[in-house]
Scaffold this active site. Sequence first.
Site, PDB file in Angstrom:
ATOM      1  N   ASP A  99       1.128  -1.596   0.018  1.00 18.90           N
ATOM      2  CA  ASP A  99      -0.096  -0.215  -0.125  1.00 18.90           C
ATOM      3  C   ASP A  99       1.233   1.145   0.247  1.00 18.90           C
ATOM      4  O   ASP A  99       2.009   1.515   0.208  1.00 18.90           O
ATOM      5  CB  ASP A  99      -0.993   1.009   1.822  1.00 18.90           C
ATOM      6  CG  ASP A  99      -0.512   0.128   2.360  1.00 18.90           C
ATOM      7  OD1 ASP A  99       1.177  -0.280   2.767  1.00 18.90           O
ATOM      8  OD2 ASP A  99      -0.728  -0.708   3.304  1.00 18.90           O
ATOM      9  N   ASN A 148      -7.750  -2.750  14.248  1.00 22.44           N
ATOM     10  CA  ASN A 148      -8.877  -2.786  14.207  1.00 22.44           C
ATOM     11  C   ASN A 148      -8.895  -3.912  13.160  1.00 22.44           C
ATOM     12  O   ASN A 148      -9.931  -4.691  12.362  1.00 22.44           O
ATOM     13  CB  ASN A 148      -9.476  -1.712  13.003  1.00 22.44           C
ATOM     14  CG  ASN A 148      -8.750  -1.051  12.334  1.00 22.44           C
ATOM     15  OD1 ASN A 148      -7.744  -2.321  11.724  1.00 22.44           O
ATOM     16  ND2 ASN A 148      -9.518  -0.412  11.312  1.00 22.44           N
ATOM     17  N   HIS A 201      -7.163  -4.435  10.136  1.00 24.85           N
ATOM     18  CA  HIS A 201      -6.761  -3.996   9.004  1.00 24.85           C
ATOM     19  C   HIS A 201      -5.653  -5.093   7.854  1.00 24.85           C
ATOM     20  O   HIS A 201      -4.734  -4.678   9.145  1.00 24.85           O
ATOM     21  CB  HIS A 201      -7.395  -2.636   8.920  1.00 24.85           C
ATOM     22  CG  HIS A 201      -5.945  -1.573   8.883  1.00 24.85           C
ATOM     23  ND1 HIS A 201      -6.176  -1.032   9.779  1.00 24.85           N
ATOM     24  CD2 HIS A 201      -4.433  -1.755   8.468  1.00 24.85           C
ATOM     25  CE1 HIS A 201      -4.492  -0.515   9.592  1.00 24.85           C
ATOM     26  NE2 HIS A 201      -3.778  -0.642   9.181  1.00 24.85           N
ATOM     27  N   GLU A 223      -9.862  -1.990   4.858  1.00 22.70           N
ATOM     28  CA  GLU A 223     -10.462  -1.577   6.532  1.00 22.70           C
ATOM     29  C   GLU A 223     -11.835  -2.297   6.964  1.00 22.70           C
ATOM     30  O   GLU A 223     -11.830  -2.547   5.069  1.00 22.70           O
ATOM     31  CB  GLU A 223     -11.113   0.123   6.145  1.00 22.70           C
ATOM     32  CG  GLU A 223      -8.918   1.398   6.180  1.00 22.70           C
ATOM     33  CD  GLU A 223      -8.792   1.506   7.877  1.00 22.70           C
ATOM     34  OE1 GLU A 223      -8.569  -0.217   8.522  1.00 22.70           O
ATOM     35  OE2 GLU A 223      -8.149   1.878   7.940  1.00 22.70           O
TER      36      GLU A 223
HETATM   37  C1  GLP Z   1      -0.231   0.200   8.631  1.00 25.76           C
HETATM   38  C2  GLP Z   1      -0.379  -0.346   7.088  1.00 25.76           C
HETATM   39  C3  GLP Z   1      -0.095  -2.030   7.629  1.00 25.76           C
HETATM   40  C4  GLP Z   1       0.030  -2.294   8.720  1.00 25.76           C
HETATM   41  C5  GLP Z   1      -0.682  -1.284   9.816  1.00 25.76           C
HETATM   42  C6  GLP Z   1      -0.335  -1.392  11.105  1.00 25.76           C
HETATM   43  O1  GLP Z   1      -1.898   1.034   8.273  1.00 25.76           O
HETATM   44  N1  GLP Z   1      -0.301   0.048   6.155  1.00 25.76           N
HETATM   45  O2  GLP Z   1      -0.087  -2.510   6.469  1.00 25.76           O
HETATM   46  O3  GLP Z   1       0.179  -3.656   8.771  1.00 25.76           O
HETATM   47  O4  GLP Z   1       0.021  -0.517  10.377  1.00 25.76           O
HETATM   48  O5  GLP Z   1       0.773  -0.835  11.778  1.00 25.76           O
HETATM   49  P1  GLP Z   1       2.514  -1.667  13.019  1.00 25.76           P
HETATM   50  O6  GLP Z   1       3.164  -2.111  12.367  1.00 25.76           O
HETATM   51  O7  GLP Z   1       2.631  -0.460  12.593  1.00 25.76           O
HETATM   52  O8  GLP Z   1       1.246  -1.826  14.483  1.00 25.76           O
END
Ligand code: GLP
Length: 247
Positions: free
Chosen positions: A67, A136, A138, A143
Amino acid sequence: MQTIVTAHYEEMSQLAADQVAAFLIKKTNAVLGLATGGTPLGMYDRLIQMYHQGKVDFSHVTTFNLDEYIGLSKDHPQSYAYYMWHHLFSHVNVHQENVHIPPGVFEKQEQVQRDYEQAIERAGGIDLQILGIGENGHIGFNEPGMDLEVATHVVPLTEKTIQANARFFTSIDEVPRRAVTLGMGKIMQAKHILLLASGKEKARAIAQTVNGHIDPRIPSSFLQLHPHVTMIIDKEAAQELQEVSSV
Ligand code: GLP
């Protein structure tokens, strides 16, 4: 779904790096799906170390990131493109032409979405998809909602995600409100999935992923339908799981 619980973040990162390295030794021209966020940083650090020790080679590897934030160019320090070059690509021997990250700035949205999916198909699909997980549930930026999109698409970020990701920006107002993400289709078509999670903030989402119903309001719950998912999570992230196996 295989769930491996580690004592802490460091052990999770080491084990994940070991698994990716083992995968690349077996398939030197693997197609990797890559994730950003705080969670995979330790794994990327260890992969860089392993590269310097001659244990892993990226010269035939192709990568596709999950992404990107809409509106951030690839030079923006908070863009996922910048993150990937800074935390992995610049330190290993991956070829620039084999690196794919969805653009955050573009004119024709549909074209971008189509091109990205076609590039994945031309590469033969994703062999190993690395995933983090949002609080959440995702994955990528898919989402929670009443339904989930199969294809690569642009998505408005939920308030929870904006708040969670604000820590990487100077202020919450700077967090982009939209992102482009691989849809559930290409994620679920990956041949293997390796999901990482660390910390008690992820415990609820992890329990829902493993023990809950398959529900678009918890996008990660669809991973129950995938035949080859390994989750490496630390014990804080595992604390709400009903059944676990530890390393
Ligand atoms: C973002 C990314 C995800 C990632 C998530 C969790 O929203 N788009 O790919 O898995 O955050 O991030 P973190 O590892 O910082 O908790």
